[in-house]
Write an enzyme that holds these catalytic residues in place. Structure first.
Site, mmCIF file in Angstrom:
data_model
loop_
_atom_site.group_PDB
_atom_site.id
_atom_site.type_symbol
_atom_site.label_atom_id
_atom_site.label_comp_id
_atom_site.label_asym_id
_atom_site.label_seq_id
_atom_site.Cartn_x
_atom_site.Cartn_y
_atom_site.Cartn_z
ATOM 1 N N HIS A 1 26.892 -11.681 23.040
ATOM 2 C CA HIS A 1 28.457 -11.408 23.773
ATOM 3 C C HIS A 1 28.851 -10.876 22.585
ATOM 4 O O HIS A 1 29.705 -10.731 22.179
ATOM 5 C CB HIS A 1 29.192 -12.747 23.695
ATOM 6 C CG HIS A 1 28.877 -13.471 24.837
ATOM 7 N ND1 HIS A 1 27.113 -14.434 24.996
ATOM 8 C CD2 HIS A 1 29.025 -12.903 27.044
ATOM 9 C CE1 HIS A 1 27.341 -14.745 26.361
ATOM 10 N NE2 HIS A 1 28.319 -13.742 27.237
ATOM 11 N N HIS B 1 25.537 -15.764 29.743
ATOM 12 C CA HIS B 1 25.962 -17.193 30.090
ATOM 13 C C HIS B 1 25.480 -16.963 31.654
ATOM 14 O O HIS B 1 25.993 -17.258 32.749
ATOM 15 C CB HIS B 1 27.873 -17.007 30.560
ATOM 16 C CG HIS B 1 28.068 -16.989 29.861
ATOM 17 N ND1 HIS B 1 29.456 -16.324 29.711
ATOM 18 C CD2 HIS B 1 28.345 -17.718 28.153
ATOM 19 C CE1 HIS B 1 30.029 -16.304 28.165
ATOM 20 N NE2 HIS B 1 29.277 -17.699 28.184
ATOM 21 N N SER C 1 24.295 -11.645 34.346
ATOM 22 C CA SER C 1 23.957 -12.343 33.800
ATOM 23 C C SER C 1 22.687 -13.664 34.827
ATOM 24 O O SER C 1 22.371 -14.272 34.150
ATOM 25 C CB SER C 1 23.895 -13.652 32.924
ATOM 26 O OG SER C 1 25.573 -13.622 33.351
ATOM 27 N N GLU D 1 32.915 -12.852 23.551
ATOM 28 C CA GLU D 1 33.071 -11.453 23.333
ATOM 29 C C GLU D 1 34.693 -10.826 22.589
ATOM 30 O O GLU D 1 34.420 -10.390 21.974
ATOM 31 C CB GLU D 1 32.783 -10.696 24.445
ATOM 32 C CG GLU D 1 32.446 -8.598 24.314
ATOM 33 C CD GLU D 1 32.661 -8.374 25.677
ATOM 34 O OE1 GLU D 1 33.460 -6.896 25.307
ATOM 35 O OE2 GLU D 1 32.003 -8.369 26.935
#
Length: 319
Positions: free
Chosen positions: A79, A46, A273, A131
């Protein structure tokens, strides 16, 4: 005109974790192995900067497997995905590479093991996060119940209170999750859980650094995407531990300079991320507005590395 002074406390660890590093590397190696386009189901991680970089190299990001042609490779994001996704890929005889973070895969394995023991699962996580969708999708519908907070624990309807287990999303707030797990254990004394918490080392370490910094700063900037769970948790942790102003920024362009104009102490970190180049851009922007003194606050050392899948290792050795 003399610029005002600001003391910048730079969090360490911050930014990329081993799972994110591995996922990005998987896309890059896949492009070397098969050429472009390589399809990626959901954002590999992300972060817009990362996605735009990979897109420029030939990655095509889609939300559903049905958007991918049968004759091109597809990568599943860090994820994790429900079991139905690789099953569909196999039925279509597609080449696919699973970039699920090994620490998320560990939760998937735990979930299956508990199910094999006849236990119904409770997952602590955020509804709609990929996730959570991936982990709940490891088992048949109804076998994994989601709780997002302590109130949900009080109302969740289970099949048998003596046949329960729990797992958690890897990117949650450590403190909030402790409260939710405690509530689960109070309501369901026989519930079983993992030997070690599912919240990953990187999430824990980044929150630990923010806790240390937050008590000493007037403001906190977190570099990360608005759809990044672990980045949003860093903002929350900062506020919970004494820093009343905490702002999530994707890039330096999003900084609210008016809010910082009287600030003399500032904390800076980045979600797991977010690449370091974005942190450096924020530091450069701060230098334009302030006379900046930088102090790094290191609360943990990280040396975790995850191997890429075997199908890409020969490419990795050539790279």
């Amino acid at each position: 005109m003399t610029k005002p002074s600001i003391q910048l406390f730079l969090a360490s660890p911050r930014g990329f974790c081993a799972g994110v590093d591995r996922a990005i590397q998987i896309v890059e190696l896949a492009l070397k192995k098969w050429g472009s386009p390589v399809y990626v189901r959901h954002e590999i991680v992300h972060n817009k900067h990362v996605i735009d970089e990979l897109r420029s190299k030939g990655a095509v990001f889609v939300e559903k497997l049905e958007e991918c042609p049968n004759d091109r490779p597809v990568i599943f994001s860090a994820h994790g995905v429900p079991k139905s996704v690789p099953a569909e890929a196999n039925s279509r005889q597609m080449i696919y590479v699973d970039a699920t973070c090994p620490l998320v895969s560990k939760v998937h394995i735990e979930t299956q093991r508990y199910h094999d023991r006849g236990l119904q699962m409770i997952m602590v996580g955020h509804a709609g996060h990929p996730e959570t969708i991936g982990t709940m999708g490891q088992l048949p519908a109804g076998e994994v119940l989601l709780v997002e907070n302590v109130d949900d624990v009080h109302s969740v309807a289970v099949r048998d209170p003596n046949q329960l287990a729990y797992v958690t999303q890897t990117t949650l707030s450590v403190d909030d999750t402790e409260d939710i797990v405690a509530a689960l254990q109070k309501r369901f004394p026989n519930i079983v859980g993992p030997h070690k918490e599912d919240i990953c080392y990187a999430t824990t370490n980044r929150q630990g650094a923010v806790k240390e910094i937050a008590k000493n700063v007037e403001a906190l900037l977190v570099v990360g995407a608005p759809n990044s769970s672990n980045s949003k948790r860093l903002v929350e942790v900062g506020k919970q531990h004494g820093c009343h102003y905490a702002q999530l920024v994707q890039t330096a362009d999003e900084i609210d300079w008016q809010a910082l104009k009287d600030c003399s102490t500032l904390g800076l970190t980045a979600g797991a991320s977010a690449p370091e180049i974005l942190v450096q851009q924020v530091i450069n922007a701060l230098h334009e507005h302030f006379d900046v003194m930088i102090e790094t606050i290191e609360t943990a050392k990280e040396n975790v590395e995850f191997k890429v899948p075997r199908i890409l290792r020969e490419i990795e050795n050539v790279a």
